[in-house]
Design an enzyme around this catalytic site. Structure first.
Site, PDB file in Angstrom:
ATOM      1  N   SER A 290      11.512   7.822 -22.316  1.00 43.03           N
ATOM      2  CA  SER A 290      11.544   8.289 -23.688  1.00 43.03           C
ATOM      3  C   SER A 290      12.291   7.335 -24.615  1.00 43.03           C
ATOM      4  O   SER A 290      11.820   6.243 -24.902  1.00 43.03           O
ATOM      5  CB  SER A 290      12.143   9.698 -23.700  1.00 43.03           C
ATOM      6  OG  SER A 290      11.816  10.394 -24.858  1.00 43.03           O
ATOM      7  N   ASP A 301       8.473  -6.259 -27.572  1.00 43.11           N
ATOM      8  CA  ASP A 301       7.414  -6.644 -28.506  1.00 43.11           C
ATOM      9  C   ASP A 301       7.872  -7.730 -29.464  1.00 43.11           C
ATOM     10  O   ASP A 301       7.067  -8.574 -29.890  1.00 43.11           O
ATOM     11  CB  ASP A 301       6.940  -5.426 -29.296  1.00 43.11           C
ATOM     12  CG  ASP A 301       5.906  -4.600 -28.530  1.00 43.11           C
ATOM     13  OD1 ASP A 301       5.658  -4.920 -27.345  1.00 43.11           O
ATOM     14  OD2 ASP A 301       5.366  -3.641 -29.113  1.00 43.11           O
ATOM     15  N   LYS A 315       7.025   8.297 -20.761  1.00 44.79           N
ATOM     16  CA  LYS A 315       6.943   9.440 -21.677  1.00 44.79           C
ATOM     17  C   LYS A 315       6.779   8.926 -23.102  1.00 44.79           C
ATOM     18  O   LYS A 315       7.704   8.392 -23.695  1.00 44.79           O
ATOM     19  CB  LYS A 315       8.194  10.317 -21.586  1.00 44.79           C
ATOM     20  CG  LYS A 315       8.150  11.512 -22.540  1.00 44.79           C
ATOM     21  CD  LYS A 315       9.408  12.349 -22.444  1.00 44.79           C
ATOM     22  CE  LYS A 315       9.359  13.523 -23.426  1.00 44.79           C
ATOM     23  NZ  LYS A 315       9.389  13.075 -24.840  1.00 44.79           N
TER      24      LYS A 315
END
Length: 439
Positions: A290, A301, A315
């Site tokens: 999460s 990224d 999740k």
């Protein structure tokens, strides 16, 4: 209300239904009449007296059991416990659990709690609590049975791969105050363990980084291991703040999209209190879920850090909390979240840049549950990314060398991460996955 107000597993957000929702389906009223009729039959004719509140709470729970595993109804006593959790203080054992099929399994024991000290491991199957079978037991009730005043005894019946038969383990509850951030210094290289995302976790991180700099003679760190292993998540605004701490301003951190475009939002970094661009390694494993995955995904990224370890939990959904009139609560999944490049990690998780398996007695069990193992979980979506996504994990650089300072560490993943950072020349230009030790 902005995205940062949410929890990844619950938040104080109140949603209003569209004005025309009540008129969309005329059959809804007939179905409610059917429910009222059944309730009346049970109240008036069941063989023993029944409590109406218990019946209605059970009906609500049954309705939500048809949805995803993170949408749950919390009776008042469970809802109170949930709110206590976000403060990081409660009486209990310190176990994160999840449902895997019809079983309750341990996601991870929280560090330095009775559960961790008793040797409970990720992947352990929880068969019974105080002699009551967990077959069909909802998560809220299981957590409630394990919570309570410090000093109370809880008897757990556990099954583990390698056990010939279930084993009983008696554990005493303790007053658990989770220190969400702890750190250590290894000759100029910092290691910061973030255990969960609760109130003020980002502030605690900043204080710990300043403490490590002071230990380093006031000099900037030569590198940092940001350790998110077995971190089950928590408050989304803290995950955003932590990502922001390592990123320059005006970069996307996380976005959400709900049904028909509702609950869509994006959080971006701000050019304030940003850490220096020292080399960064983020450690993750199957217990990183999460909010942890949001931090790892954002840093990956943007090429700000190297992700090491094993595949994360997976999740990728956002929940909101609605407090109901009787003090109970509804935790409702309202959106999916996406990394800056548009990746949904739902069911898949974050793939590390360098695969570093867990070794030794502290390593996670191979059957540790992930999102994909949970009953009624959302299926993974095709990638929404318009640019490159993370490649498959690679083996470690061939020229990675041992370091005398870490030689005695029993934590193999931490040892590898520290050795990697030690091999980078101070001020190395490349911080991304392409960096190699010994340059």
């Amino acid at each position: 209300m902005g995205l940062a107000a949410l929890l990844l597993w619950g938040a104080p957000v109140f949603a209003k239904a569209p004005a025309d929702a009540a008129g969309r389906d005329e059959t809804a009223y007939r179905q409610l009449e059917l429910f009222a009729r059944v309730l009346s039959y049970v109240e008036n004719n069941y063989v023993e007296p029944v409590d109406r509140k218990t019946l209605i709470h059970g009906a609500i729970q049954g309705m939500l059991d048809t949805l995803d595993p993170h949408t749950v109804f919390m009776p008042p006593e469970v809802f109170r416990e949930m709110k206590i959790d976000t403060s990081g203080e409660f009486g209990g054992l310190g176990i994160e659990i999840a449902r895997k099929g019809d079983r309750l399994v341990v996601v991870a024991p929280i560090d330095d709690t009775p559960a961790a000290r008793a040797g409970i491991k990720a992947g352990d199957e929880l068969l019974a609590i105080d002699g009551e079978s967990t077959q069909g037991m909802d998560l809220g009730r299981a957590l409630q049975k394990m919570r309570g005043p410090a000093g109370g005894r809880v008897l757990l019946t556990l099954m583990r791969a390698g056990f010939n038969a279930p084993q009983e383990l008696a554990i005493l509850r303790d007053h658990i105050r989770i220190v969400s951030v702890e750190g250590a210094l290894y000759e100029g290289i910092g290691h910061v363990k973030v255990k969960n995302f609760q109130d003020r976790t980002d502030q605690s991180l900043r204080k710990e980084l300043d403490r490590l700099r002071a230990l380093n003679g006031g000099r900037e760190l030569d590198g940092l291991v940001l350790d998110l292993r077995n971190n089950p998540g928590g408050l989304l605004d803290q995950a955003v703040a932590m990502s922001d701490r390592f990123l320059p301003g005006n970069l996307p951190i996380v976005s959400t999209r709900g049904r028909e475009g509702r609950n869509a939002s994006e959080e971006r970094s701000r050019d304030r209190d940003t850490e220096k661009d020292y080399p960064l390694v983020v450690l993750v494993n199957a217990g990183s879920a999460s909010a942890s995955e949001i931090v790892a995904g954002a840093l990956q990224d943007h090429g700000r850090g190297v992700i090491m370890g094993t595949q994360t939990f997976g999740k990728g959904s956002v929940q909101t909390i609605i407090e109901l009139e009787d003090g109970s609560g509804l935790k409702l999944t309202i959106a999916r979240y996406y990394t800056p490049k548009g990746r949904s990690i739902q069911e898949k998780g974050i793939t590390p840049d360098f695969l570093v398996p867990e070794e030794g007695p502290g390593g996670a069990a191979t059957n540790a549950p992930r999102e994909k193992d949970l009953q009624r979980h959302f299926r993974a979506e095709p990638s929404q990314a318009t640019s490159e996504v993370a490649a498959a994990p690679r083996g470690l650089p061939a020229n990675l060398k041992d370091w005398a300072v870490t030689a005695k560490l029993t934590d193999s993943q931490l040892r590898v991460a520290l050795n990697y950072l030690h091999g980078l020349a101070p001020g190395a230009a490349s911080r991304g996955p392409g960096s190699t030790a010994g340059r």
